[in-house]
Design a protein around this motif. Structure first.
Motif, PDB file in Angstrom:
ATOM      1  N   ASP A  37      -7.891  -5.980   3.933  1.00  0.00           N
ATOM      2  CA  ASP A  37      -7.813  -5.210   5.178  1.00  0.00           C
ATOM      3  C   ASP A  37      -8.726  -3.999   5.135  1.00  0.00           C
ATOM      4  N   HIS A  39      -8.948  -0.518   6.994  1.00  0.00           N
ATOM      5  CA  HIS A  39      -8.138   0.343   7.853  1.00  0.00           C
ATOM      6  C   HIS A  39      -9.010   1.135   8.816  1.00  0.00           C
ATOM      7  N   HIS A  40      -8.449   1.414   9.983  1.00  0.00           N
ATOM      8  CA  HIS A  40      -9.170   2.182  11.002  1.00  0.00           C
ATOM      9  C   HIS A  40      -9.660   3.518  10.451  1.00  0.00           C
TER      10      HIS A  40
END
Length: 95
Positions: A37, A39-40
């Motif tokens: 992932d 992340h923003h």
């Protein structure tokens, strides 16, 4: 280009290569490549850095979606980087 992190270089390459580079499309491509992932909080500040350096332009597709495009400078620097890399790896992949 020399002062970018590897992640920022990858962001620039992906932005250059996508037909419609918006934040989530860029994120999806990087998650596939990194196999984890993104992340923003990592993605958007690094995209903003590329904008601040004049390598990427940021626009709005609508009120919720930002679109990114590589500037002429970003394209030139990406091509120069690829040429530089090629001189070191060109013989590695030939038979």
């Amino acid at each position: 280009m020399y002062d970018l992190t590897g992640f920022q270089r990858d962001l620039l390459y992906v932005t250059s290569g996508l037909d419609e580079p918006h934040g989530l499309a860029i994120k999806d491509e990087l998650e596939e490549y990194y196999e984890k992932d993104i992340h923003h909080g990592r993605l958007y500040p690094n995209l903003d850095t590329l904008v601040d350096k004049g390598l990427v332009e940021k626009g709005e597709a609508d009120r919720r979606t930002n679109v990114y495009s590589t500037t002429r400078r970003g394209t030139r620097e990406t091509e120069a980087r690829r040429d530089w890399e090629e001189q070191y790896v060109e013989g590695l992949f030939s038979e």
